[in-house]
Design an enzyme around this catalytic site. Structure first.
Site, PDB file in Angstrom:
ATOM      1  N   GLN A  88      49.207  -5.531  64.220  1.00 25.16           N
ATOM      2  CA  GLN A  88      47.789  -5.225  64.456  1.00 25.16           C
ATOM      3  C   GLN A  88      46.929  -6.285  63.775  1.00 25.16           C
ATOM      4  OE1 GLN A  88      45.496  -2.001  62.656  1.00 25.16           O
ATOM      5  NE2 GLN A  88      44.825  -1.350  64.699  1.00 25.16           N
TER       6      GLN A  88
ATOM      7  N   ARG B 213      42.827  -1.894  70.360  1.00 27.04           N
ATOM      8  CA  ARG B 213      42.389  -0.582  69.876  1.00 27.04           C
ATOM      9  C   ARG B 213      40.875  -0.558  69.855  1.00 27.04           C
ATOM     10  NH1 ARG B 213      44.439   3.187  64.732  1.00 27.04           N
ATOM     11  NH2 ARG B 213      44.770   4.938  66.151  1.00 27.04           N
TER      12      ARG B 213
ATOM     13  N   GLY C 169      50.435   9.097  63.250  1.00 27.39           N
ATOM     14  CA  GLY C 169      50.111   8.414  61.996  1.00 27.39           C
ATOM     15  C   GLY C 169      50.655   9.134  60.779  1.00 27.39           C
ATOM     16  N   ARG C 170      49.840  10.017  60.206  1.00 27.51           N
ATOM     17  CA  ARG C 170      50.190  10.650  58.938  1.00 27.51           C
ATOM     18  C   ARG C 170      51.557  11.337  58.930  1.00 27.51           C
ATOM     19  NH1 ARG C 170      44.166  12.909  58.721  1.00 27.51           N
ATOM     20  NH2 ARG C 170      44.628  12.699  60.945  1.00 27.51           N
TER      21      ARG C 170
ATOM     22  N   TYR D  15      35.315  -2.187  62.231  1.00 25.01           N
ATOM     23  CA  TYR D  15      35.595  -3.518  61.697  1.00 25.01           C
ATOM     24  C   TYR D  15      34.969  -4.595  62.598  1.00 25.01           C
ATOM     25  CZ  TYR D  15      38.532  -0.899  58.523  1.00 25.01           C
ATOM     26  OH  TYR D  15      38.967  -0.002  57.574  1.00 25.01           O
TER      27      TYR D  15
HETATM   28  C1  FNR Z   1      45.031   4.779  59.053  1.00 21.52           C
HETATM   29  N1  FNR Z   1      44.545   4.390  60.302  1.00 21.52           N
HETATM   30  C2  FNR Z   1      44.514   3.040  60.630  1.00 21.52           C
HETATM   31  N2  FNR Z   1      44.060   2.635  61.851  1.00 21.52           N
HETATM   32  C3  FNR Z   1      44.125   1.333  62.221  1.00 21.52           C
HETATM   33  O1  FNR Z   1      43.732   1.012  63.343  1.00 21.52           O
HETATM   34  N3  FNR Z   1      44.622   0.389  61.356  1.00 21.52           N
HETATM   35  C4  FNR Z   1      45.056   0.697  60.108  1.00 21.52           C
HETATM   36  O2  FNR Z   1      45.521  -0.177  59.369  1.00 21.52           O
HETATM   37  C5  FNR Z   1      44.972   2.067  59.706  1.00 21.52           C
HETATM   38  N4  FNR Z   1      45.352   2.450  58.454  1.00 21.52           N
HETATM   39  C6  FNR Z   1      45.434   3.791  58.122  1.00 21.52           C
HETATM   40  C7  FNR Z   1      45.946   4.165  56.871  1.00 21.52           C
HETATM   41  C8  FNR Z   1      46.088   5.519  56.548  1.00 21.52           C
HETATM   42  C9  FNR Z   1      46.676   5.880  55.229  1.00 21.52           C
HETATM   43  C10 FNR Z   1      45.697   6.501  57.500  1.00 21.52           C
HETATM   44  C11 FNR Z   1      45.886   7.968  57.177  1.00 21.52           C
HETATM   45  C12 FNR Z   1      45.171   6.134  58.700  1.00 21.52           C
HETATM   46  C13 FNR Z   1      44.281   5.404  61.343  1.00 21.52           C
HETATM   47  C14 FNR Z   1      45.587   5.811  62.039  1.00 21.52           C
HETATM   48  O3  FNR Z   1      46.102   4.734  62.804  1.00 21.52           O
HETATM   49  C15 FNR Z   1      45.407   7.036  62.984  1.00 21.52           C
HETATM   50  O4  FNR Z   1      44.432   6.739  63.960  1.00 21.52           O
HETATM   51  C16 FNR Z   1      44.995   8.306  62.242  1.00 21.52           C
HETATM   52  O5  FNR Z   1      45.772   8.488  61.089  1.00 21.52           O
HETATM   53  C17 FNR Z   1      45.080   9.542  63.131  1.00 21.52           C
HETATM   54  O6  FNR Z   1      46.411   9.806  63.525  1.00 21.52           O
HETATM   55  P1  FNR Z   1      47.272  11.003  62.818  1.00 21.52           P
HETATM   56  O7  FNR Z   1      47.467  10.618  61.401  1.00 21.52           O
HETATM   57  O8  FNR Z   1      46.444  12.273  62.940  1.00 21.52           O
HETATM   58  O9  FNR Z   1      48.543  11.081  63.620  1.00 21.52           O
END
Ligand code: FNR
Length: 345
Positions: free
Chosen positions: A99, A224, A314-315, A177
């Site tokens: 990314q 994205r 993600g999480r 961003y």
């Molecule tokens: C993120 N998210 C994120 N998005 C992105 O485009 N680039 C990134 O580097 C990050 N970093 C990031 C770190 C942490 C710790 C979290 C919790 C989230 C957002 C992530 O890609 C995602 O969109 C969200 O976490 C929602 O998905 P989940 O977690 O509900 O499955």
């Protein structure tokens, strides 16, 4: 649920083992020189059964940094570090995109001793996370020459990603961003070729897409986007026309996919007429990646209903390196907690 575990053909170049993607997750664990480590290679390798891993956001050049220890893709040592990561994933039959990231006004000279650059001289009101003593500064508005250089730097980072063994790149155009700062009226006050109309506000994003596609092939490029502003900048109803225009243009380009940038897909936006994922589905003809608080069951229902084609997780993937295996077997998942960010499990 079965559909989720079947292979999915993204395009002529890429077929994924299943419809799961690992959402990009910044972990702030790079070593000195912002070089990826052995621990990072092992962390990604443990998740190689996911159809497509999107790496944590990777900065394209020093002034793109907004958080401590985020990895880069602009030095040979960083490229060599990423080779360990991509080898670990490929050794287990997985696929991984990098990314590509520049945070724009969400940077701070603390990280690079240089200016903070953005579409317009509008500061973000707040302090740098994890470094609460640093207040965001008023950025300098980019000149058109600066913008031309940035486009080249994105393309070089994409070429570096391929050299490092990545299967492709995801352009980070979401979450407030740099690229997203051009796409919203609250952060783009320009009146030159890069602001003032939907076409001009979309120009930077499209130049980055085109430069990267020319360099590595559009079939290896995803983007994205956050048409619904929810973090790091304010959205406004006029933003809708910008995304209508941008998506019409992206329909003309053979990209691998569009990935929604959001934390919770239940959020609705008046100016998009509902969920951002539904808005993207209505306006974009290619592969769409849904995300935001999905478990496998709800993702399967959404894919069955044709709301999107793939789901990013993600999480739950931070908390469960063996996520896919557990879901397949119907086993309970470990719940995510922010304290887990301290370690790469
Ligand atoms: C993120 N998210 C994120 N998005 C992105 O485009 N680039 C990134 O580097 C990050 N970093 C990031 C770190 C942490 C710790 C979290 C919790 C989230 C957002 C992530 O890609 C995602 O969109 C969200 O976490 C929602 O998905 P989940 O977690 O509900 O499955």
């Amino acid at each position: 649920m079965n559909t989720l575990f079947q292979p999915y053909r993204l395009n002529d170049t890429l077929t994924l083992a299943n419809r799961f993607m690992m959402a990009p997750l910044t972990r702030c664990m790079a070593g000195p020189g912002l070089v990826p480590t052995e621990q990072m290679a092992a962390y990604y390798g443990r998740r190689a059964d996911i159809g497509l891993i999107i790496s944590e956001a990777v900065i394209i050049r020093p002034d793109g940094q907004g958080y401590p220890n985020t990895p880069g893709l602009f030095t040979q040592a960083q490229i060599d570090g990423w080779k360990k990561v991509t080898s670990a994933v490929h050794a287990k039959g997985g696929k991984i995109f990098a990314q590509l990231w520049h945070v724009g006004r969400l940077s701070h000279p603390f990280f690079h001793q240089a200016e903070v650059l953005a579409p317009s001289a509008v500061a973000f009101d707040g302090t740098v996370p994890r470094m609460r003593k640093l207040t965001y500064q008023v950025p300098r508005a980019l000149t058109e020459a600066d913008i031309a250089q940035l486009v080249q730097d994105y393309a070089q980072a994409a070429a570096n990603a391929i050299e490092a063994g990545f299967d492709g790149v995801e352009i980070h155009g979401a979450n407030g961003y740099l690229i997203d700062q051009f796409l919203h009226h609250s952060t783009n006050l320009r009146s030159d070729n890069y602001g003032g109309s939907p076409e001009k506000m979309s120009r930077f994003a499209l130049e980055v897409v085109d430069a990267i596609s020319a360099r590595i092939g559009g079939d290896r490029v995803g983007i994205r986007l956050s048409p619904g502003a929810y973090v790091h900048l304010e959205g406004s109803p006029e933003d809708r026309a910008v995304f209508d225009y941008l998506l019409a243009e992206l329909n003309e380009r053979p990209l691998a996919y569009i990935h929604l940038g959001i934390f919770d897909d239940n959020l609705t936006f008046d100016y998009l007429g509902g969920r951002a994922s539904d808005y993207l589905r209505a306006h974009y003809k290619g592969n769409l990646v849904g995300v935001g608080n999905y478990d496998a069951e709800r993702a399967a229902v959404a894919i069955e209903a044709n709301r999107f084609d793939l789901v990013a997780i993600g999480r739950p993937l931070i908390a469960n390196p063996d996520y896919l295996d557990k879901v397949k077997k119907g086993e309970a998942l470990v719940p995510y907690a922010d304290t887990m960010l301290a370690e790469l499990v």
